[in-house]
Design a protein around this motif. Structure first.
Motif, PDB file in Angstrom:
ATOM      1  N   TRP B  29      14.531  -4.588  -3.805  1.00 37.66           N
ATOM      2  CA  TRP B  29      13.210  -4.737  -4.428  1.00 37.66           C
ATOM      3  C   TRP B  29      12.790  -6.203  -4.326  1.00 37.66           C
ATOM      4  O   TRP B  29      12.779  -6.920  -5.320  1.00 37.66           O
ATOM      5  N   ASP B  30      12.467  -6.648  -3.132  1.00 33.45           N
ATOM      6  CA  ASP B  30      12.042  -8.036  -2.959  1.00 33.45           C
ATOM      7  C   ASP B  30      10.514  -8.102  -2.985  1.00 33.45           C
ATOM      8  O   ASP B  30       9.843  -7.089  -3.119  1.00 33.45           O
ATOM      9  N   LEU B  32       8.270  -8.679  -0.815  1.00 31.94           N
ATOM     10  CA  LEU B  32       7.537  -7.985   0.246  1.00 31.94           C
ATOM     11  C   LEU B  32       7.496  -6.475   0.007  1.00 31.94           C
ATOM     12  O   LEU B  32       6.459  -5.821   0.090  1.00 31.94           O
ATOM     13  N   LEU B  35       5.163  -5.378  -2.780  1.00 27.16           N
ATOM     14  CA  LEU B  35       3.772  -5.150  -2.387  1.00 27.16           C
ATOM     15  C   LEU B  35       3.609  -3.819  -1.658  1.00 27.16           C
ATOM     16  O   LEU B  35       2.667  -3.081  -1.904  1.00 27.16           O
ATOM     17  N   ASN B  36       4.542  -3.541  -0.771  1.00 28.94           N
ATOM     18  CA  ASN B  36       4.468  -2.261  -0.065  1.00 28.94           C
ATOM     19  C   ASN B  36       4.507  -1.100  -1.044  1.00 28.94           C
ATOM     20  O   ASN B  36       3.776  -0.120  -0.909  1.00 28.94           O
ATOM     21  N   ILE B  38       3.543  -1.151  -4.202  1.00 28.94           N
ATOM     22  CA  ILE B  38       2.267  -1.081  -4.922  1.00 28.94           C
ATOM     23  C   ILE B  38       1.178  -0.428  -4.049  1.00 28.94           C
ATOM     24  O   ILE B  38       0.410   0.415  -4.502  1.00 28.94           O
ATOM     25  N   ILE B  39       1.159  -0.836  -2.779  1.00 26.47           N
ATOM     26  CA  ILE B  39       0.143  -0.276  -1.874  1.00 26.47           C
ATOM     27  C   ILE B  39       0.312   1.241  -1.758  1.00 26.47           C
ATOM     28  O   ILE B  39      -0.656   1.996  -1.821  1.00 26.47           O
ATOM     29  N   GLU B  40       1.567   1.680  -1.628  1.00 27.39           N
ATOM     30  CA  GLU B  40       1.816   3.122  -1.531  1.00 27.39           C
ATOM     31  C   GLU B  40       1.408   3.831  -2.819  1.00 27.39           C
ATOM     32  O   GLU B  40       0.838   4.917  -2.786  1.00 27.39           O
ATOM     33  N   GLU B  42      -0.861   2.830  -4.997  1.00 26.83           N
ATOM     34  CA  GLU B  42      -2.326   2.833  -5.084  1.00 26.83           C
ATOM     35  C   GLU B  42      -2.918   3.962  -4.245  1.00 26.83           C
ATOM     36  O   GLU B  42      -3.861   4.628  -4.654  1.00 26.83           O
ATOM     37  N   THR B  43      -2.327   4.138  -3.079  1.00 29.78           N
ATOM     38  CA  THR B  43      -2.830   5.187  -2.196  1.00 29.78           C
ATOM     39  C   THR B  43      -2.518   6.569  -2.752  1.00 29.78           C
ATOM     40  O   THR B  43      -3.385   7.428  -2.847  1.00 29.78           O
ATOM     41  N   SER B  48      -6.117   1.461  -8.570  1.00 29.90           N
ATOM     42  CA  SER B  48      -6.066   0.104  -8.061  1.00 29.90           C
ATOM     43  C   SER B  48      -5.540  -0.802  -9.164  1.00 29.90           C
ATOM     44  O   SER B  48      -5.994  -0.726 -10.305  1.00 29.90           O
ATOM     45  N   PHE B  49      -4.551  -1.616  -8.814  1.00 25.58           N
ATOM     46  CA  PHE B  49      -3.967  -2.503  -9.819  1.00 25.58           C
ATOM     47  C   PHE B  49      -4.505  -3.911  -9.650  1.00 25.58           C
ATOM     48  O   PHE B  49      -4.730  -4.371  -8.537  1.00 25.58           O
ATOM     49  N   ILE B  54       0.073  -6.139 -11.017  1.00 23.42           N
ATOM     50  CA  ILE B  54       1.046  -6.029  -9.927  1.00 23.42           C
ATOM     51  C   ILE B  54       2.262  -6.887 -10.232  1.00 23.42           C
ATOM     52  O   ILE B  54       3.398  -6.480 -10.044  1.00 23.42           O
TER      53      ILE B  54
END
Lengths: 529, 74
Positions: B29-30, B32, B35-36, B38-40, B42-43, B48-49, B54
């Motif tokens: 859980w780094d 990078l 973020l991935n 969170i993006i997943e 959100e989708t 949207s955060f 975040i």
């Protein structure tokens, strides 16, 4: 590892499905020699001063040239054209950026002419599918330097894979065509010369376009051949009597019009034309014929044929791009190629820098080192919290912790870096705890954004030099390994530190300041306040 | 919802996750992958955060309550 990617922004997500590793931001100092292929993926910097942006874009070319000279010429180097994904046209100087982007991209093409291993990828080809508001998600840009909208990563991946394939795929040499219901509608033997559908209204119109497109392929050097179950006399008659037919006998290098099975025919074609089976593509509307070839001669490419004539244009596009695209200077046309060639001769493209040192000096880097104060202490604490990679001990502190250390007499140095393109703010930190005549370096860390320019060494040398001037006799330090800071595991060795103990994840060092000769590199200007 | 979150987390962090998985006990859980992740999310959940949110979403349980909260507000 398959790809090593040079980049200036956070783009990991876009290559997450591939085996990759990445350079630091704008960092060309390290090149993985074991990578199979290299990628250069730079985006126009997102900044507010257009003069600075265009200067940086031009500088990227110098970085690129230096990098090209340092990677093996036997390995593919895929270079993305640069696009300015966030430009404000009303601001003066926007034209400078356009010019810089033009210079960047045309130089790429010149470089590709000089170096066979360089393949230029037209990134605009991908970006043009999106509106400018879709290209950037500012939220993610501000929290992670991800300039390209992370949601584009999946379509990007598909696009990129296709591009790589077209770069590396050997272009096919020969297109083998069936006749009935492939080059025209209907069956010649049954419908007769005037009964087949070619030209005129739909569906003849669709077949006509298809034939003309194939004719163009032939002009580009693709060998055309026929493999059809028909009476050859009937076909020859159709060729001479039906003027709507575009592709006639003279377009074809070889004909196999007979009732023999198509697998044997295709093998004979390969021998006659003296080309490999693996350079042939076979088009036939009949699934059982396709199946036969796929099974008996798997080397031959056999794409599925569309069931409706109106689908032919899409089908043609897909086979043309997949099997017959000439991968030469992206999609640039031949006249442009010539133009680039002339430019290349005129300019006699040469790297501006002879080596890394030369490059670093050109950046006019200034290192400003300060002892932490009431204002910078918050940022200093934040750096201990957030820095993972270039961090020797990964000690996390709050600003209160740091205040206490100061009260105990510690020296906490912050580093700000400035170069000809701008300032980075505080991006380096070292905490030195004083202990009589000895100093313990409790923390030493740098933001990964400034790595790759030798700044880490300069900062450490400066600190050692300063401690020596302050009459300290020895320095103790530690490396505590974590999952993320492997890159600094031998950092202290570079400065003559001796390992005094090594246990588990901790290496302890000591350095006698009296013994060392410290050279402050004159690649940088040092300001100490 | 919990299972879906865990499914996404497993995929993004490339390790088996549990109810109590958080940024500290999960090595992958780094920043990078965060973020991935969170993006997943959100989708997947069509939310949207905000950047502050975040930064605070450091465990699966916080993630879950955050999404719960967002979905209730719609």
């Amino acid at each position: 590892m398959e790809f090593f990617i040079f980049r200036n922004m956070t783009i990991e997500r876009f290559f997450s499905k591939l085996k990759t590793s990445f350079s630091g931001y704008e960092d060309i100092s390290f090149i993985d020699q074991d990578a199979e292929r290299y990628i250069w993926f730079y985006l126009a910097p997102i900044k507010t001063d257009n003069k600075v942006i265009s200067a940086e874009i031009r500088n990227y070319i110098d970085l690129l040239k230096l990098t090209i000279s340092r990677i093996p010429s036997s390995k593919t180097f895929i270079i993305f054209t640069l696009s300015d994904i966030y430009s404000i046209n009303t601001i003066t100087g926007a034209n400078d950026i356009k010019e810089a982007v033009k210079y960047y991209n045309s130089t790429l093409h010149e470089l590709a002419l000089e170096h066979n291993n360089i393949k230029v990828l037209d990134f605009e080809n991908f970006l043009s599918r999106y509106s400018s508001t879709e290209l950037i998600d500012w939220k993610y840009y501000f929290i992670s330097q991800m300039a390209l909208n992370p949601r584009l990563s999946n379509p990007f991946h598909d696009w990129f894979k296709k591009q790589v394939k077209s770069i590396e795929l050997k272009r096919k040499k020969c297109l083998i065509l069936d006749l009935d219901n492939t080059l025209w509608g209907g069956i010649l033997g049954e419908d007769g010369i005037e009964g087949i559908q070619i030209g005129g209204d739909y569906p003849g119109k669709a077949f006509l376009m298809f034939q003309k497109q194939i004719e163009e392929l032939g002009k580009q050097g693709v060998i055309l051949a026929v493999c059809s179950k028909n009476n050859i006399e009937d076909v020859r008659q159709a060729w001479s009597l039906n003027n709507s037919i575009v592709l006639k006998e003279n377009h074809f290098a070889a004909l196999k019009i007979n009732w023999v099975n198509k697998a044997d025919n295709i093998k004979e074609l390969a021998q006659e034309l003296n080309i490999g089976l693996d350079s042939m593509v076979f088009l036939d509307d009949n699934p059982s014929e396709r199946d036969l070839i796929k099974t008996v001669i798997p080397e031959v490419e056999v794409p599925d044929f569309p069931t409706q004539p109106y689908m032919l244009p899409e089908f043609f596009k897909s086979i043309a791009e997949k099997y017959f695209s000439i991968y030469n200077l992206t999609s640039e046309d031949l006249s442009k190629t010539k133009q680039y060639k002339e430019n290349a001769l005129r300019n006699n493209v040469k790297s501006t820098f002879t080596d890394m040192n030369d490059y670093i000096r050109s950046l006019e880097i200034e290192l400003s080192i300060e002892e932490v104060n009431n204002i910078t202490i918050v940022r200093a604490a934040q750096m201990t919290q957030k820095t993972n990679q270039f961090n020797l001990t990964t000690q996390r502190y709050t600003d209160t912790d740091l205040s206490e250390m100061l009260n105990d007499g510690a020296k906490i140095y912050t580093l700000s870096v400035k170069d000809k393109f701008g300032e980075s703010g505080i991006t380096g930190l070292s905490i030195c705890k004083l202990n009589g005549e000895t100093v313990d370096i409790d923390s030493f860390l740098l933001s990964c954004r400034i790595l790759g320019k030798g700044i880490e060494d300069a900062f450490m040398n400066w600190i050692l030099n300063e401690l020596k001037l302050l009459n300290f006799k020895a320095v103790n330090s530690k490396y505590i390994s974590t999952a993320k800071n492997i890159q600094v595991k031998d950092f202290y060795e570079r400065f003559g530190f001796e390992i005094i103990s090594e246990s588990g994840s901790i290496k302890s060092y000591s350095l006698n300041l009296g013994d060392v000769q410290i050279n402050l590199s004159d690649n940088y200007k040092y300001n100490y306040k | 919802m919990k299972e879906k979150i865990k499914e996404i987390a497993t995929e993004v962090f490339e390790v088996q996750v549990h109810d109590d998985t958080n940024q500290n006990n999960c090595e992958n859980w780094d920043s990078l992958r965060h973020l991935n992740f969170i993006i997943e999310l959100e989708t997947e959940f069509d939310v949207s955060f905000e950047p502050e949110e975040i930064a605070s979403m450091t465990s699966l349980s916080i993630v879950e309550s955050m999404i719960q909260e967002k979905s209730n507000n719609i």
